[in-house]
Scaffold this motif. Structure first.
Motif, PDB file in Angstrom:
ATOM      1  N   PHE A  78     -28.061  66.903  69.799  1.00 42.22           N
ATOM      2  CA  PHE A  78     -28.886  67.862  69.050  1.00 42.22           C
ATOM      3  C   PHE A  78     -28.151  69.176  68.749  1.00 42.22           C
ATOM      4  N   ASN A  79     -27.053  69.464  69.449  1.00 46.29           N
ATOM      5  CA  ASN A  79     -26.262  70.656  69.098  1.00 46.29           C
ATOM      6  C   ASN A  79     -25.541  70.440  67.767  1.00 46.29           C
ATOM      7  N   ARG A  80     -25.149  69.196  67.556  1.00 44.89           N
ATOM      8  CA  ARG A  80     -24.476  68.838  66.317  1.00 44.89           C
ATOM      9  C   ARG A  80     -25.488  68.664  65.185  1.00 44.89           C
ATOM     10  N   TYR A  81     -26.673  68.180  65.537  1.00 40.50           N
ATOM     11  CA  TYR A  81     -27.692  67.848  64.526  1.00 40.50           C
ATOM     12  C   TYR A  81     -29.026  68.538  64.838  1.00 40.50           C
ATOM     13  N   PRO A  82     -29.070  69.895  64.788  1.00 45.40           N
ATOM     14  CA  PRO A  82     -30.319  70.586  65.141  1.00 45.40           C
ATOM     15  C   PRO A  82     -31.501  70.193  64.233  1.00 45.40           C
ATOM     16  N   ASN A  83     -31.195  69.781  62.991  1.00 52.67           N
ATOM     17  CA  ASN A  83     -32.277  69.398  62.070  1.00 52.67           C
ATOM     18  C   ASN A  83     -33.045  68.176  62.570  1.00 52.67           C
ATOM     19  N   LEU A  84     -32.368  67.297  63.274  1.00 47.67           N
ATOM     20  CA  LEU A  84     -33.029  66.092  63.781  1.00 47.67           C
ATOM     21  C   LEU A  84     -34.087  66.486  64.812  1.00 47.67           C
ATOM     22  N   LYS A  85     -33.701  67.386  65.706  1.00 46.93           N
ATOM     23  CA  LYS A  85     -34.634  67.853  66.743  1.00 46.93           C
ATOM     24  C   LYS A  85     -35.798  68.604  66.086  1.00 46.93           C
ATOM     25  N   LEU A  86     -35.467  69.415  65.084  1.00 46.67           N
ATOM     26  CA  LEU A  86     -36.499  70.190  64.392  1.00 46.67           C
ATOM     27  C   LEU A  86     -37.554  69.263  63.800  1.00 46.67           C
ATOM     28  N   ALA A  87     -37.106  68.166  63.199  1.00 46.39           N
ATOM     29  CA  ALA A  87     -38.044  67.222  62.572  1.00 46.39           C
ATOM     30  C   ALA A  87     -38.934  66.550  63.617  1.00 46.39           C
ATOM     31  N   MET A  88     -38.340  66.208  64.747  1.00 42.09           N
ATOM     32  CA  MET A  88     -39.141  65.562  65.796  1.00 42.09           C
ATOM     33  C   MET A  88     -40.209  66.535  66.302  1.00 42.09           C
ATOM     34  N   ASP A  89     -39.813  67.782  66.502  1.00 44.24           N
ATOM     35  CA  ASP A  89     -40.774  68.788  66.976  1.00 44.24           C
ATOM     36  C   ASP A  89     -41.831  69.079  65.905  1.00 44.24           C
ATOM     37  N   ALA A  90     -41.418  69.061  64.634  1.00 42.48           N
ATOM     38  CA  ALA A  90     -42.359  69.349  63.547  1.00 42.48           C
ATOM     39  C   ALA A  90     -43.445  68.281  63.496  1.00 42.48           C
ATOM     40  N   PHE A  91     -43.068  67.032  63.738  1.00 43.30           N
ATOM     41  CA  PHE A  91     -44.087  65.972  63.734  1.00 43.30           C
ATOM     42  C   PHE A  91     -45.147  66.270  64.786  1.00 43.30           C
ATOM     43  N   ALA A  92     -44.672  66.693  65.961  1.00 42.95           N
ATOM     44  CA  ALA A  92     -45.612  66.986  67.049  1.00 42.95           C
ATOM     45  C   ALA A  92     -46.518  68.165  66.683  1.00 42.95           C
ATOM     46  N   ALA A  93     -45.977  69.133  65.919  1.00 42.31           N
ATOM     47  CA  ALA A  93     -46.765  70.320  65.562  1.00 42.31           C
ATOM     48  C   ALA A  93     -47.828  70.000  64.504  1.00 42.31           C
ATOM     49  N   GLY A  94     -47.548  69.061  63.608  1.00 44.06           N
ATOM     50  CA  GLY A  94     -48.536  68.676  62.593  1.00 44.06           C
ATOM     51  C   GLY A  94     -47.999  68.702  61.183  1.00 44.06           C
ATOM     52  N   GLN A  95     -48.858  68.277  60.240  1.00 51.46           N
ATOM     53  CA  GLN A  95     -48.387  68.099  58.866  1.00 51.46           C
ATOM     54  C   GLN A  95     -48.021  69.394  58.157  1.00 51.46           C
ATOM     55  N   ASN A 148     -31.908  63.848  57.104  1.00 45.68           N
ATOM     56  CA  ASN A 148     -32.407  62.596  56.541  1.00 45.68           C
ATOM     57  C   ASN A 148     -33.003  61.720  57.647  1.00 45.68           C
ATOM     58  N   LYS A 149     -32.322  61.670  58.795  1.00 43.36           N
ATOM     59  CA  LYS A 149     -32.857  60.859  59.910  1.00 43.36           C
ATOM     60  C   LYS A 149     -34.136  61.501  60.438  1.00 43.36           C
ATOM     61  N   GLY A 150     -34.178  62.840  60.409  1.00 41.99           N
ATOM     62  CA  GLY A 150     -35.390  63.540  60.845  1.00 41.99           C
ATOM     63  C   GLY A 150     -36.566  63.178  59.952  1.00 41.99           C
ATOM     64  N   LEU A 151     -36.334  63.183  58.637  1.00 46.22           N
ATOM     65  CA  LEU A 151     -37.401  62.816  57.694  1.00 46.22           C
ATOM     66  C   LEU A 151     -37.797  61.355  57.933  1.00 46.22           C
TER      67      LEU A 151
END
Ligand code: NAD
Ligand code: MG
Length: 395
Positions: free
Chosen positions: A314-331, A229-232
């Motif tokens: 980020f070990n506890r919340y890998p989804n948060l890191k994934l979302a940050m990286d996804a933004f950098a990769a694009g829509q 949710n925080k990632g989104l």
């Protein structure tokens, strides 16, 4: 002042019912002009009888038929419509002053965009609009002169903590010119912030949906537990506030009393606080730039047991890191991640995968999606569909 006509997209949901509650507190200022939902005819009957809207629409044809019959029998004059096209038309209705965009998921994209294209004042709760179509939405807001007001509690808190010049340029705020150094997004960290990592594999759906502070739907509660949710919301914030990666900070604040903050270059930090109840941000967007009562109890400082802060791991919340990286990769990546996550969370809730598998499925789905340019909502819907298939094949 003339009564404001509200169109509530998703009136039968959690945000929708909270919006109707705020209208009930301010009947002389607002009117539920049109209500729209998916398939819950029974609740829609109740809402129509109580609020007497001009129009009510349900996406599902049969549910709409059922609604029409029941309202006719009750002598209610509300005109009943059905299907997505009707929902989009209501979102752009010439008599509508404000549109609450609170349909859940990808189903909310076209109706929300329809309101934006009609140049409406849009109270935005549907985060998927920005997570998947950020650029398209923000460009459409500018092109059609729509006004975007963030309902998500964190984004609403940030909005309230920004200077008026930034509030009037949502999507295009020149943060650095206004002396803003960081947008500080806070999140509770969910129910497992202190749970030993070795126990994560055994987390059950019942444990994951029991959010300590907010009462929300199951999907968003699981997203809070994984911090997806925080990632989104990170993605949502980058679009809304035109923020670069170095202008963002994510902090865990277990009590959910501060709903987010803004740091300025002079050392000031402005925060918005309140009880965790969505009627506060909803009322703020409805009345902006004025204030109205919302029905939320005043914050009692003497009942607070201290305000604390932790750095997200980020070990506890890998989804948060994934979302940050996804933004950098694009829509394409944020869309794929969001779609995969919906499938993964659903599978977890049905005990088909482990809690820790959610982030694994999401990461694999994003990785497997070929990079591509997204230029319209149809492109987004196609990636969304492919990512769902991919995620299902990974379960
Ligand atoms: P919900 O599941 O409680 O309600 C969703 C609403 O959308 C319902 O009225 C449903 O009938 C309607 N809907 C579903 N499919 C539809 C379709 N095809 N056509 C028309 N209507 C349809 O969800 P919610 O918790 O109210 O959340 C709504 C949105 O707000 C989501 O995008 C969510 O991420 C966001 N949001 C919610 C909260 C919260 O506290 N609940 C906080 C911040 C943001
Ligand atoms: Mg939120």
């Amino acid at each position: 002042m003339k009564k404001q006509n509200l169109v509530i997209l998703g009136s039968t949901g959690s945000i929708g019912t909270s919006t109707l509650s705020v209208i009930e507190h301010n009947p002389e200022k607002y009117r539920a002009f049109a209500l729209a939902g998916g398939r819950n005819a029974d609740l829609m009957v109740e809402q129509c009888v109580k609020f007497q809207p001009e129009f009510a629409a349900l996406d599902d044809e049969n549910a709409a038929k059922n609604l029409r019959q029941k309202l006719t029998a009750l002598g209610c004059k509300t005109q009943v419509l059905s299907g997505q096209k009707a929902v989009c038309e209501l979102a752009a209705h010439p008599e509508a002053d404000q549109i609450m965009a609170a349909i859940v998921g990808a189903a909310g994209l076209l109706p929300t965009l329809s309101a934006v294209q009609a140049g409406k004042r849009v109270l935005l709760a549907n985060k998927e609009s920005l997570v998947t179509c950020g650029r398209i939405f923000i460009d459409a807001v500018k092109k059609h002169g729509a006004q975007l007001l963030p309902v998500d509690s964190e984004h609403n808190a940030i909005f309230q903590s920004l200077p008026p010049k930034a509030q009037q340029k949502i999507g295009f705020c020149p943060l650095s010119e206004l002396g803003v150094s960081k947008i500080v997004l806070t999140g509770s960290g969910g129910p497992f912030r202190y749970t030993d990592l070795s126990e994560f594999d055994g987390i059950t759906p019942e444990q994951a949906v029991a959010h300590p502070n907010w009462s929300m739907g199951k999907k968003i509660s699981v997203d809070s537990a994984t911090m997806m949710n925080k990632g989104l919301e990170y993605i949502e914030a980058r679009w809304l506030f035109n923020a670069g990666a170095d202008e963002m900070e994510v902090i865990i604040h277990p009590q959910s009393i501060i709903h987010s903050m803004v740091r300025y270059i002079d050392g000031s930090v402005i925060a918005q606080m309140g009880n965790p109840d969505m009627r506060t941000p909803i009322a703020e967007t409805m009345a902006y730039p004025n204030r109205i009562v919302s029905g939320v109890a005043p914050l009692d400082f003497y009942q607070l047991n201290g305000l604390t802060f932790l750095q997200p791991d980020f070990n506890r919340y890998p989804n948060l890191k994934l979302a940050m990286d996804a933004f950098a990769a694009g829509q394409y990546a944020t869309t794929a991640m969001n779609a995969a996550n919906e499938i993964a969370v659903d599978a977890f809730l049905h005990r088909r995968i482990k809690f820790t598998d959610i982030a694994k499925v999401n990461a694999k789905a994003v990785e497997a999606m070929p990079p591509q340019r997204i230029s319209c909502v149809e492109d987004v819907l196609e990636v969304d569909c492919r990512a769902r298939e991919l995620a299902k094949s990974l379960l």
